[in-house]
Design a protein around this motif. Structure first.
Motif, PDB file in Angstrom:
ATOM      1  N   ASN A  93       0.822  -1.219   0.000  1.00 12.16           N
ATOM      2  CA  ASN A  93       0.000   0.000   0.000  1.00 12.16           C
ATOM      3  C   ASN A  93       0.851   1.263   0.000  1.00 12.16           C
ATOM      4  O   ASN A  93       0.321   2.365  -0.137  1.00 12.16           O
ATOM      5  CB  ASN A  93      -0.940   0.013   1.211  1.00 12.16           C
ATOM      6  CG  ASN A  93      -2.026  -1.034   1.075  1.00 12.16           C
ATOM      7  OD1 ASN A  93      -2.508  -1.273  -0.025  1.00 12.16           O
ATOM      8  ND2 ASN A  93      -2.390  -1.663   2.183  1.00 12.16           N
ATOM      9  N   HIS A 123      -0.921   3.486  -6.146  1.00 22.91           N
ATOM     10  CA  HIS A 123      -1.863   2.533  -6.741  1.00 22.91           C
ATOM     11  C   HIS A 123      -3.270   3.099  -6.776  1.00 22.91           C
ATOM     12  O   HIS A 123      -3.562   4.133  -6.172  1.00 22.91           O
ATOM     13  CB  HIS A 123      -1.856   1.213  -5.961  1.00 22.91           C
ATOM     14  CG  HIS A 123      -2.395   1.338  -4.557  1.00 22.91           C
ATOM     15  ND1 HIS A 123      -1.646   1.881  -3.528  1.00 22.91           N
ATOM     16  CD2 HIS A 123      -3.597   1.023  -4.025  1.00 22.91           C
ATOM     17  CE1 HIS A 123      -2.375   1.876  -2.424  1.00 22.91           C
ATOM     18  NE2 HIS A 123      -3.574   1.369  -2.693  1.00 22.91           N
ATOM     19  N   ASP A 134      -7.066   1.526  -5.961  1.00 21.82           N
ATOM     20  CA  ASP A 134      -7.607   0.342  -5.292  1.00 21.82           C
ATOM     21  C   ASP A 134      -8.334  -0.582  -6.278  1.00 21.82           C
ATOM     22  O   ASP A 134      -9.110  -0.122  -7.123  1.00 21.82           O
ATOM     23  CB  ASP A 134      -8.584   0.753  -4.176  1.00 21.82           C
ATOM     24  CG  ASP A 134      -7.859   1.335  -2.967  1.00 21.82           C
ATOM     25  OD1 ASP A 134      -6.668   1.035  -2.788  1.00 21.82           O
ATOM     26  OD2 ASP A 134      -8.509   2.094  -2.213  1.00 21.82           O
ATOM     27  N   HIS A 180      -3.076   6.762  -5.037  1.00 20.19           N
ATOM     28  CA  HIS A 180      -2.727   7.129  -3.665  1.00 20.19           C
ATOM     29  C   HIS A 180      -1.678   6.164  -3.136  1.00 20.19           C
ATOM     30  O   HIS A 180      -1.441   5.099  -3.705  1.00 20.19           O
ATOM     31  CB  HIS A 180      -3.968   7.117  -2.760  1.00 20.19           C
ATOM     32  CG  HIS A 180      -4.608   5.770  -2.665  1.00 20.19           C
ATOM     33  ND1 HIS A 180      -5.446   5.275  -3.641  1.00 20.19           N
ATOM     34  CD2 HIS A 180      -4.508   4.786  -1.733  1.00 20.19           C
ATOM     35  CE1 HIS A 180      -5.843   4.056  -3.302  1.00 20.19           C
ATOM     36  NE2 HIS A 180      -5.288   3.725  -2.159  1.00 20.19           N
ATOM     37  N   ARG A 195     -11.510   0.745   5.820  1.00 19.73           N
ATOM     38  CA  ARG A 195     -11.946   1.163   4.487  1.00 19.73           C
ATOM     39  C   ARG A 195     -13.220   0.449   4.081  1.00 19.73           C
ATOM     40  O   ARG A 195     -13.408  -0.724   4.398  1.00 19.73           O
ATOM     41  CB  ARG A 195     -10.855   0.847   3.464  1.00 19.73           C
ATOM     42  CG  ARG A 195     -11.054   1.536   2.129  1.00 19.73           C
ATOM     43  CD  ARG A 195      -9.962   1.136   1.151  1.00 19.73           C
ATOM     44  NE  ARG A 195     -10.405   0.033   0.318  1.00 19.73           N
ATOM     45  CZ  ARG A 195      -9.588  -0.809  -0.308  1.00 19.73           C
ATOM     46  NH1 ARG A 195      -8.284  -0.700  -0.191  1.00 19.73           N
ATOM     47  NH2 ARG A 195     -10.082  -1.767  -1.052  1.00 19.73           N
TER      48      ARG A 195
HETATM   49 FE   LIG Z   1      -5.232   1.708  -1.372  1.00 18.84          FE
END
Ligand SMILES: [Fe+2]
Length: 294
Positions: free
Chosen positions: A110, A114, A116, A263, A278
């Motif tokens: 992370n 990238h 998501d 992000h 999330r």
């Molecule tokens: Fe992410």
């Protein structure tokens, strides 16, 4: 009625006058959607919400993406209920994962730029991240505007990328960090999917670069040439002027459009809990036709 003020020269809005602990009016939902289309990232401060409230808020914008395949944590190790994605550094008992824990090392991916779920054939629409415990040092999340990145390309590059299709997989992003020890089951789960390199936003019609560390090949290109080109584009797309740095405060909630942004999270003191939760709004369409299995 809520309002939105832009907090970065290029994108990102802060939403004022919203309380996400209860139902929103249709007008407020419409204002948030319009804000997402315009700013691509929205910041809400002081939202002390529960998981159920976060999921209810998420459902205003589409279905919740809850398919397996985003990490190597096994169902019996989950800390959070179905529908919630755990992006903390914690195990099921709420303790920080050990430095050499395989799950921790995988999740370090992370920290690469990238988008998501770009490794899914139908990639995510929005991600919604709630800060339940913040790191005392570090742990900022950075966002980059892929529409502005596209707009700043020269004509020749735009012509080159217009029809290109990449293959995305968690195998590529983790492989680039030296995390290559995957079981056969994990490799099967991470089978590459195809994504266009240029996307067009379904509402605004703006084009954007669809980049992600999960992208590892360009169809029809030699792999080293593809990787070099994708790195060049990523460097261009994440230049300082196009990046917003979010410094988390307790009970911040940030939502972003994965179709228009990338992000990454930055290093933090992992001896302390950093509890970030999330939810993901499922995407509505594939960006490219998928290869038919032989
Ligand atoms: Fe992410």
């Amino acid at each position: 009625m809520l309002s939105i003020r832009q907090i970065h020269p290029v994108f990102v809005g802060e939403v004022l006058g919203a309380d996400l602990t209860g139902p929103l009016s249709p007008a407020d939902v419409a204002a948030i959607e319009a804000g997402m289309d315009r700013y691509a990232v929205l910041v809400f401060r002081d939202q002390d919400i529960t998981d159920d409230q976060q999921m209810a808020f998420t459902l205003n914008f589409g279905a919740i993406e809850s398919a397996p395949g985003g990490n190597i944590t096994k169902p019996h190790e989950y800390r959070l209920k179905k529908g919630m994605i755990d992006v903390s550094n914690l195990d099921k008992d709420g303790k920080p994962l050990e430095r050499n824990d395989r799950r921790r090392m995988f999740n370090l991916g992370n920290r690469l730029w990238h988008s998501d779920s770009s490794f899914r054939a139908k990639p995510a629409k929005y991600s919604i991240l709630s800060a339940r415990t913040v790191a005392s040092q570090g742990g900022n999340t950075e966002f980059a505007d892929m529409r502005a990145a596209y707009d700043m390309l020269d004509d020749a590059t735009r012509a080159t990328i217009e029809e290109l299709v990449c293959e995305h997989s968690l195998i590529y992003s983790r492989g680039s960090m030296g995390f290559t020890e995957l079981t056969e089951d994990e490799k099967a789960m991470m089978k590459p999917v195809r994504q266009r390199l240029v996307r067009t936003h379904p509402v605004t019609g703006r084009k954007s670069l669809y980049l992600s560390s999960h992208a590892g090949t360009i169809i029809g290109w030699p792999i080293p040439e593809a990787r070099d080109f994708l790195r060049d584009l990523t460097e261009h797309a994440t230049q300082r002027e196009l990046v917003y740095i979010h410094r988390w405060r307790l009970h911040d909630l940030v939502m972003w459009d994965n179709r228009q942004t990338m992000h990454r999270v930055r290093r933090f003191d992992e001896s302390q809990p950093r509890d970030m939760r999330r939810t993901t709004v499922a995407g509505e369409a594939m960006t490219a036709e998928q290869a038919v299995a032989a």
